[in-house]
Design a protein around this motif. Sequence first.
Motif, PDB file in Angstrom:
ATOM      1  N   PRO A 289     -22.747 -30.852  25.429  1.00  0.00           N
ATOM      2  CA  PRO A 289     -22.338 -30.982  26.835  1.00  0.00           C
ATOM      3  C   PRO A 289     -20.828 -31.072  27.011  1.00  0.00           C
ATOM      4  CG  PRO A 289     -24.226 -32.378  26.380  1.00  0.00           C
ATOM      5  CD  PRO A 289     -23.807 -31.808  25.061  1.00  0.00           C
ATOM      6  N   GLU A 290     -20.179 -31.933  26.246  1.00  0.00           N
ATOM      7  CA  GLU A 290     -18.752 -32.174  26.438  1.00  0.00           C
ATOM      8  C   GLU A 290     -17.909 -30.926  26.138  1.00  0.00           C
ATOM      9  OE1 GLU A 290     -17.506 -34.435  27.938  1.00  0.00           O
ATOM     10  OE2 GLU A 290     -15.543 -35.054  27.165  1.00  0.00           O
ATOM     11  N   THR A 291     -18.346 -30.127  25.163  1.00  0.00           N
ATOM     12  CA  THR A 291     -17.530 -28.978  24.749  1.00  0.00           C
ATOM     13  C   THR A 291     -17.876 -27.695  25.518  1.00  0.00           C
ATOM     14  OG1 THR A 291     -19.086 -28.414  23.001  1.00  0.00           O
ATOM     15  CG2 THR A 291     -17.266 -29.875  22.383  1.00  0.00           C
ATOM     16  N   ALA A 292     -18.914 -27.753  26.352  1.00  0.00           N
ATOM     17  CA  ALA A 292     -19.291 -26.556  27.131  1.00  0.00           C
ATOM     18  C   ALA A 292     -18.410 -26.489  28.374  1.00  0.00           C
ATOM     19  CB  ALA A 292     -20.771 -26.605  27.499  1.00  0.00           C
TER      20      ALA A 292
ATOM     21  N   ARG B 109     -22.061 -40.174  21.728  1.00  0.00           N
ATOM     22  CA  ARG B 109     -21.353 -40.549  22.951  1.00  0.00           C
ATOM     23  C   ARG B 109     -21.604 -39.470  23.997  1.00  0.00           C
ATOM     24  NH1 ARG B 109     -17.623 -40.869  19.075  1.00  0.00           N
ATOM     25  NH2 ARG B 109     -16.662 -38.942  19.813  1.00  0.00           N
ATOM     26  N   GLN B 110     -22.370 -39.807  24.996  1.00  0.00           N
ATOM     27  CA  GLN B 110     -22.716 -38.781  25.984  1.00  0.00           C
ATOM     28  C   GLN B 110     -23.237 -39.472  27.240  1.00  0.00           C
ATOM     29  OE1 GLN B 110     -25.302 -35.347  24.661  1.00  0.00           O
ATOM     30  NE2 GLN B 110     -26.770 -36.338  26.002  1.00  0.00           N
ATOM     31  N   THR B 111     -22.697 -39.105  28.394  1.00  0.00           N
ATOM     32  CA  THR B 111     -23.218 -39.699  29.620  1.00  0.00           C
ATOM     33  C   THR B 111     -24.076 -38.657  30.349  1.00  0.00           C
ATOM     34  OG1 THR B 111     -21.420 -38.965  31.040  1.00  0.00           O
ATOM     35  CG2 THR B 111     -21.082 -41.064  29.872  1.00  0.00           C
ATOM     36  N   THR B 112     -25.003 -39.143  31.157  1.00  0.00           N
ATOM     37  CA  THR B 112     -25.894 -38.201  31.851  1.00  0.00           C
ATOM     38  C   THR B 112     -25.122 -37.351  32.867  1.00  0.00           C
ATOM     39  OG1 THR B 112     -27.714 -39.632  31.371  1.00  0.00           O
ATOM     40  CG2 THR B 112     -28.081 -38.041  33.125  1.00  0.00           C
ATOM     41  N   PRO B 113     -24.162 -37.917  33.631  1.00  0.00           N
ATOM     42  CA  PRO B 113     -23.382 -37.035  34.525  1.00  0.00           C
ATOM     43  C   PRO B 113     -22.681 -35.908  33.756  1.00  0.00           C
ATOM     44  CG  PRO B 113     -23.024 -39.330  35.107  1.00  0.00           C
ATOM     45  CD  PRO B 113     -23.859 -39.345  33.857  1.00  0.00           C
ATOM     46  N   GLN B 114     -22.197 -36.218  32.539  1.00  0.00           N
ATOM     47  CA  GLN B 114     -21.562 -35.172  31.709  1.00  0.00           C
ATOM     48  C   GLN B 114     -22.567 -34.054  31.406  1.00  0.00           C
ATOM     49  OE1 GLN B 114     -20.619 -36.927  27.961  1.00  0.00           O
ATOM     50  NE2 GLN B 114     -18.451 -37.190  28.442  1.00  0.00           N
ATOM     51  N   VAL B 115     -23.765 -34.453  31.047  1.00  0.00           N
ATOM     52  CA  VAL B 115     -24.807 -33.480  30.696  1.00  0.00           C
ATOM     53  C   VAL B 115     -25.134 -32.617  31.911  1.00  0.00           C
ATOM     54  CG1 VAL B 115     -27.246 -33.241  30.088  1.00  0.00           C
ATOM     55  CG2 VAL B 115     -25.833 -34.947  28.921  1.00  0.00           C
ATOM     56  N   GLU B 116     -25.297 -33.275  33.055  1.00  0.00           N
ATOM     57  CA  GLU B 116     -25.683 -32.519  34.257  1.00  0.00           C
ATOM     58  C   GLU B 116     -24.571 -31.561  34.676  1.00  0.00           C
ATOM     59  OE1 GLU B 116     -28.939 -35.681  35.956  1.00  0.00           O
ATOM     60  OE2 GLU B 116     -26.863 -35.843  36.655  1.00  0.00           O
ATOM     61  N   ALA B 117     -23.330 -32.021  34.530  1.00  0.00           N
ATOM     62  CA  ALA B 117     -22.206 -31.144  34.893  1.00  0.00           C
ATOM     63  C   ALA B 117     -22.185 -29.934  33.949  1.00  0.00           C
ATOM     64  CB  ALA B 117     -20.895 -31.919  34.814  1.00  0.00           C
TER      65      ALA B 117
END
Length: 441
Positions: free
Chosen positions: A146-149, A183-191
């Motif tokens: 998620p973070e790197t996309a 380390r990952q938050t759900t808003p990050q994943v959804e974004a």
Amino acid sequence: MITTQIPSLKSKISQSPYQAYVYSYPHKTAYRPLTPPVNLAQLWSDQDKSALFLYIHIPFCEMRCGFCNLFTTVTHNEDFVTQYVKTLQRQAQRVKSALGKSSFARFAIGGGTPTQLPIQHLETIFNIAETMGANLNIPISVEVSPETATQDKLKLLRERGADRISIGVQSFIESEVLATQRRQTTPQVEAALGRIKEAGFPTLNIDLIYGLPGQTVETWLQSIRAALRFQPEEIYLYPLYVRPLTGLGRTDKEWDDIRLACYRAGRQLLLSKGYSQVSMRMFQRWENNPASPVYCCQADGMVGLGCGARSYTDTLHYSNDYAVGVKEIKGILQAYIQNSDEAFDFANYGFKLDGNEQRRRYILLSLLSDEGLNFASYQQRFNSSVYIDFPELRELKQLNLGMEDGEILRLTEAGVELSDVIGAWLFSERVLELMYGYELK
Ligand SMILES: C[S@@+](CC[C@H](N)C(=O)[O-])C[C@H]1O[C@@H](n2cnc3c(N)ncnc32)[C@H](O)[C@@H]1O
Ligand code: SF4
């Protein structure tokens, strides 16, 4: 008749349903140094090279998740990453000339996390595929986190022809992922999912994991429902294998029970939403994407580039040395970037598949997918019959784990959920010995 003795399936299924994740056969832990090393030009000379699979491995991640046993490392050393990409270029040139005339039908960039690479390096990876002779109109799959996309990287991937993005989400419940040191938050994943949809990739795959610390069937279903909001063409449901330290409140039996309950509930939910089950882990939705090929890195004829990549011919599977420990992985990566150009002309580490192992691999991979084991295709390929070579396969039907549908032996619903037991049951004695020998090191 193939003589290797296999224990009865009945005794195997009385144990845990989670015995070995059979994503390849044989597993890398059965590979050993090849003495003498095998010359790649000779090895590939008699192979069918008309529809090869190109796989490029990027062994870098932003974090090391507690559950992950893939060949990958966390590094902030930009120079090292640059060296790695340069080494990939050198390897590509040597391997291309060893292959000679060849053509690629698929390409995948996997990891680790390929999008951990800075964008200019990501671009170079596509150039490397072209160096190999791959025409970038073929199906191309890329793994992202998620973070790197990021928007710019997704745009580049789409422009260079990637048509499938596979994102590791694992869970939409933050506490469940955090408990695995991811380390990952759900808003990050959804974004990130929003950005992927926006970029317009024909196929989106979402990876989810069940059996996480603190997870219940209800929270698991919540995660699947959250994933469904993004209408992925594919979903992988992975049972957790590496037991996280934070999950120690549960006995092994309780952990098995919860994984099985999650599997059944997850499967049911996806079937009710129109997905079809391709294997124990993979679900696919066809309506928007009828021509999409099942992403599979198992076929023979795979050319892997990069430190953790495997390559497959009919008779030899090879890769670099394999490790899971942080120090060992770093050592293997160092050795990779220090390789001379000539070193890439040889395979040094791998597993030779004799006739028995080739047949076993064929049976295992066919049985564990919804295609099933086609008796006529087996006969044609090996000039021999399934039940003469492997009479023990009859036990599948006796235990109602397999059924015959004309010329095809398929796992039943009960068989599919025991895929990881049935797969491990079919390992040869030689492979088991090598795998156990490796774990003792
Ligand atoms: C290469 S990663 C996907 C991309 C990216 N590195 C990420 O994690 O977001 C491959 C996937 O394998 C699965 N996986 C890895 N180790 C696992 C384990 N021990 N048990 C279950 N699933 C696992 C995870 O779902 C993960 O998304
Ligand atoms: S799950 Fe993905 S991000 Fe986490 S360590 Fe494994 S490859 Fe890296």
